[in-house]
Design an enzyme around this catalytic site. Structure first.
Site, short mmCIF file in Angstrom:
data_model
loop_
_atom_site.label_atom_id
_atom_site.label_comp_id
_atom_site.label_asym_id
_atom_site.label_seq_id
_atom_site.Cartn_x
_atom_site.Cartn_y
_atom_site.Cartn_z
N ASP A 22 0.87 -1.17 0.00
CA ASP A 22 0.00 0.00 0.00
C ASP A 22 0.91 1.23 0.00
O ASP A 22 2.13 1.11 0.19
CB ASP A 22 -0.90 -0.04 1.24
CG ASP A 22 -1.79 1.18 1.35
OD1 ASP A 22 -2.36 1.58 0.31
OD2 ASP A 22 -1.91 1.74 2.45
N ASP A 24 -0.28 5.06 1.13
CA ASP A 24 -0.55 6.02 2.20
C ASP A 24 -0.55 5.36 3.58
O ASP A 24 -1.25 4.38 3.81
CB ASP A 24 -1.91 6.68 1.97
CG ASP A 24 -1.89 7.59 0.76
OD1 ASP A 24 -1.15 8.58 0.79
OD2 ASP A 24 -2.61 7.30 -0.22
#
Length: 239
Positions: A22, A24
């Protein structure tokens, strides 16, 4: 629950060949920036964006978040108007995002050991490029970056599994889901990964309660604690 080491293990760890990150809150420390940007907008309407709201939105695309925020706060704006205001805030703030602890070391280690790596983010391509601009050298090491907020092949955002399945399919050897290890920070992302049939290491925000981490294969405090060898990958030096 002690997050200093592996904490939530539903099954024995299984060997993997590919790793999907991922963006953020996992590779980049953007979550505080999102909070600041959101409050810069909603405080004009007497509202406060706090953790009780934020935890519901983590992992959603920008448009999905805008729709939910307008509804939850009953703002006198359309979601499109809110989204436009948010984009203005992000352009000012996101270029200053820092890497999360352990991120660069882990990414470079996997790359140097020829482990295929990719990014699956709910951001749009424009947003992802804005956030990663000062780390072009590091992000060039990823085979590909899937931006769920703008990618036409990602039909449904997290917590649906689409983004991770699309991401896996873009590796040249098209690995099976069980061959992929996902690293996430958000409950919606963990749900998406597990629905995709992938193991998932979660590095949650400290505010996230243990009930929202239970679906992860492993829960850690930081990326510095990742032990790739548990999943059949080359161990980090010094661990």
């Amino acid at each position: 629950m002690n997050r200093a080491c592996c904490a939530t293990v539903k099954t024995a760890f299984k060997k993997v060949t590919h790793v999907i990150f991922d963006l953020d809150g996992l590779l980049l420390d953007t979550e505080n920036i999102y909070t600041q940007a959101t409050n810069n907008i909603v405080e004009q309407y007497g509202k406060t964006y706090d953790w009780s709201i934020k935890c519901q939105l983590m992992g959603l695309t920008g448009q999905e978040s805008a729709k939910e925020l307008v509804k939850l706060f009953d703002l006198p704006l359309t979601w499109e108007e809110y989204y436009a205001l948010a984009q203005e805030q992000y352009k000012l703030l996101m270029p200053h995002a820092n890497l999360m602890p352990g991120a660069e070391k882990l990414v470079r280690h996997l790359y140097n050991n020829q482990v295929p790596i990719a990014v699956a983010t709910s951001s749009t391509q424009e947003s992802a490029e804005l956030k990663t601009a000062k780390y072009k050298d590091l992000f060039s090491l990823f085979h590909h970056i899937v931006t769920g907020g703008s990618d036409p092949e990602v039909k449904h955002g997290k917590p649906s599994p689409d983004i991770f399945l699309v991401c896996a399919s873009r590796f040249p050897d098209n690995p099976k889901p069980e061959q992929c290890l996902v690293l996430e920070d958000a409950p919606n992302g963990v749900t998406a990964a597990t629905k995709a049939g992938m193991q998932c290491i979660m590095v949650p925000d400290p505010n996230i309660g243990s009930e929202l981490t239970k679906n992860a294969t492993q829960v850690l405090k930081t990326l510095e604690q990742v032990r790739p060898e548990l999943f059949g990958l080359p161990p980090l030096n010094g661990l």
